[in-house]
Design a protein around this motif. Structure first.
Motif: not given
Length: 206
Positions: A56, A58, A90-95
């Protein structure tokens, strides 16, 4: 000029290989006397070709500090001027990041790699041609991010494009593996030598 030895100096500082003669010293200590992990833990590097790892966003930012908190991750991304972009995903830092499905421009990858460096809090920072592969709009973002990360630490900024180093305390001009000039931007302009010619030629086109 290309091939003058800029990157070699940085490789020696990190002990990717050692000097044949003379010494590289940090705070008057020969780096060959330092523990390699300890030396490298104090040095952050942002390269010309930024690399993102699978995982990700992150994961990429905390690569050098796996136990970083969410607050530290966001603070590093904000300093690197990439937080706002991440929040549009869409998934922010979890993209998820992967080689096949690359949603990032060259400049955005560079900003993520700057955030990755910021979060480790290095005492010494090396920016190796960090703005050379990007357009001028992205370059200004990277320049702001670099200005943030340079604050309060010793920084080595390797540059062909002189715009990125105008405010440096000391500019060292290399040619054919030798130092040919050194001083502040204004001092080097006043010398009317190699640097001044390079600067004037570049800014004709800016």
């Amino acid at each position: 000029p290309t091939g003058s030895g800029k990157t070699t100096v940085m490789n020696l500082m990190n002990r990717f290989y050692d000097v044949d003669q003379g010494a590289v010293k940090i705070d008057d200590i020969d780096i060959r006397e330092m523990d390699l992990d300890a030396l490298r833990s104090h040095v952050g590097i942002v390269l010309q070709e930024s690399v993102l790892f699978s995982g990700t966003i992150r994961d990429n930012i905390v690569f050098g500090k796996p136990d970083a908190t969410d607050e530290e991750v966001v603070a590093a991304a904000q300093q690197a001027h990439i937080h706002d972009f991440i929040m549009t995903l869409d998934d922010g830092y979890q993209t998820a990041v992967s080689e096949e499905d690359n949603i990032f421009s060259t400049g955005q990858k560079q900003l993520i790699s700057i955030a990755r460096t910021i979060i480790t809090g290095p005492a010494l920072l090396i920016l190796d041609e960090a703005t050379s592969n990007v357009d001028t709009v992205t370059e200004s973002h990277i320049q702001k991010a670099m200005d943030n990360v340079i604050q309060g630490r010793t920084s080595f900024v390797i540059a062909h494009r002189l715009k990125t180093i105008l405010n440096a305390d000391r500019i060292i001009v290399l040619k054919d593996g030798r130092i040919i000039e050194e001083g502040s931007h204004q001092e080097l302009l006043d010398e009317k030598g190699f640097y001044a010619e390079l600067y004037n030629n570049q800014f004709v086109f800016e």
